[in-house]
Motif scaffolding. Sequence first.
Motif, mmCIF file in Angstrom:
data_model
loop_
_atom_site.group_PDB
_atom_site.id
_atom_site.type_symbol
_atom_site.label_atom_id
_atom_site.label_comp_id
_atom_site.label_asym_id
_atom_site.label_seq_id
_atom_site.Cartn_x
_atom_site.Cartn_y
_atom_site.Cartn_z
ATOM 1 N N GLY A 90 0.771 -1.232 0.000
ATOM 2 C CA GLY A 90 0.000 0.000 0.000
ATOM 3 C C GLY A 90 0.803 1.283 0.000
ATOM 4 N N ARG A 91 2.124 1.203 -0.037
ATOM 5 C CA ARG A 91 2.920 2.428 -0.046
ATOM 6 C C ARG A 91 2.893 3.072 -1.431
ATOM 7 N NH1 ARG A 91 8.408 1.816 3.352
ATOM 8 N NH2 ARG A 91 7.489 2.914 5.103
ATOM 9 N N GLN A 92 2.972 4.401 -1.431
ATOM 10 C CA GLN A 92 2.992 5.146 -2.678
ATOM 11 C C GLN A 92 4.049 6.238 -2.565
ATOM 12 O OE1 GLN A 92 -0.823 5.996 -4.340
ATOM 13 N NE2 GLN A 92 -0.142 7.969 -5.107
ATOM 14 N N VAL A 93 4.970 6.280 -3.535
ATOM 15 C CA VAL A 93 6.104 7.195 -3.500
ATOM 16 C C VAL A 93 6.159 7.970 -4.808
ATOM 17 C CG1 VAL A 93 8.611 7.352 -3.254
ATOM 18 C CG2 VAL A 93 7.378 5.575 -2.041
ATOM 19 N N THR A 94 6.466 9.258 -4.709
ATOM 20 C CA THR A 94 6.639 10.113 -5.883
ATOM 21 C C THR A 94 8.039 10.700 -5.840
ATOM 22 O OG1 THR A 94 4.294 10.679 -5.803
ATOM 23 C CG2 THR A 94 5.698 12.092 -7.132
ATOM 24 N N GLY A 95 8.713 10.727 -6.977
ATOM 25 C CA GLY A 95 10.060 11.292 -7.031
ATOM 26 C C GLY A 95 10.569 11.366 -8.453
ATOM 27 N N ASP A 103 15.087 10.126 -6.701
ATOM 28 C CA ASP A 103 15.640 11.247 -5.955
ATOM 29 C C ASP A 103 14.488 12.162 -5.541
ATOM 30 O OD1 ASP A 103 17.514 12.850 -4.766
ATOM 31 O OD2 ASP A 103 18.224 13.774 -6.614
ATOM 32 N N GLU A 104 14.690 12.887 -4.453
ATOM 33 C CA GLU A 104 13.673 13.796 -3.917
ATOM 34 C C GLU A 104 12.349 13.066 -3.708
ATOM 35 O OE1 GLU A 104 13.539 16.948 -6.756
ATOM 36 O OE2 GLU A 104 15.598 17.572 -6.369
ATOM 37 N N LEU A 120 16.806 10.475 -1.394
ATOM 38 C CA LEU A 120 17.269 9.517 -2.404
ATOM 39 C C LEU A 120 16.996 8.100 -1.903
ATOM 40 C CD1 LEU A 120 18.836 9.235 -5.118
ATOM 41 C CD2 LEU A 120 20.885 8.965 -3.728
ATOM 42 N N ILE A 121 16.228 7.319 -2.672
ATOM 43 C CA ILE A 121 15.861 5.965 -2.239
ATOM 44 C C ILE A 121 16.026 4.969 -3.376
ATOM 45 C CG2 ILE A 121 14.211 6.789 -0.520
ATOM 46 C CD1 ILE A 121 11.980 5.872 -2.471
ATOM 47 N N VAL A 122 16.048 3.695 -3.017
ATOM 48 C CA VAL A 122 16.017 2.593 -3.977
ATOM 49 C C VAL A 122 14.747 1.798 -3.709
ATOM 50 C CG1 VAL A 122 17.125 0.477 -4.766
ATOM 51 C CG2 VAL A 122 18.523 2.445 -4.124
ATOM 52 N N CYS A 123 13.917 1.643 -4.720
ATOM 53 C CA CYS A 123 12.716 0.814 -4.617
ATOM 54 C C CYS A 123 13.074 -0.545 -5.189
ATOM 55 C CB CYS A 123 11.560 1.407 -5.409
ATOM 56 S SG CYS A 123 11.010 3.006 -4.832
ATOM 57 N N ARG A 124 12.930 -1.558 -4.389
ATOM 58 C CA ARG A 124 13.266 -2.902 -4.842
ATOM 59 C C ARG A 124 12.241 -3.383 -5.866
ATOM 60 N NH1 ARG A 124 14.584 -7.988 -1.164
ATOM 61 N NH2 ARG A 124 15.468 -9.184 -2.859
ATOM 62 N N GLY A 125 12.723 -3.957 -6.945
ATOM 63 C CA GLY A 125 11.865 -4.355 -8.055
ATOM 64 C C GLY A 125 10.761 -5.329 -7.688
#
Length: 100
Positions: A26-31, A45-46, A69-74
């Motif tokens: 359920g997480r949602q990230v914008t960058g 980034d951001e 700055l993050i890494v989203c695991r595939g």
Amino acid sequence: MAGRKETALDLAKFVDKGVQVKLTGGRQVTGTLKGYDQLLNLVLDEAVESEREQDDPLKLSTKTRQLGLIVCRGTAVMLVSPTDGTDEIANPFLAADGTS
């Protein structure tokens, strides 16, 4: 690139542009998409995470959390969409009084 195969998800056109990523759980990230690989690991980034409502986990609240700055695991990525050119619309399946 002449010999490059066309894939169903060509992220090259979104590099250095804003993307919205929905993740399992359920997480949602914008960058800003800075990089990716064939396993769909994404570098953003951001990044800003949109938090969910406490009483309704299907609704996003107005609260956000700055991640940087993050890494989203595939394996956790469910959806990638551009932030430009997309707008949220009203749910046409809800009645005018808010019931379905």
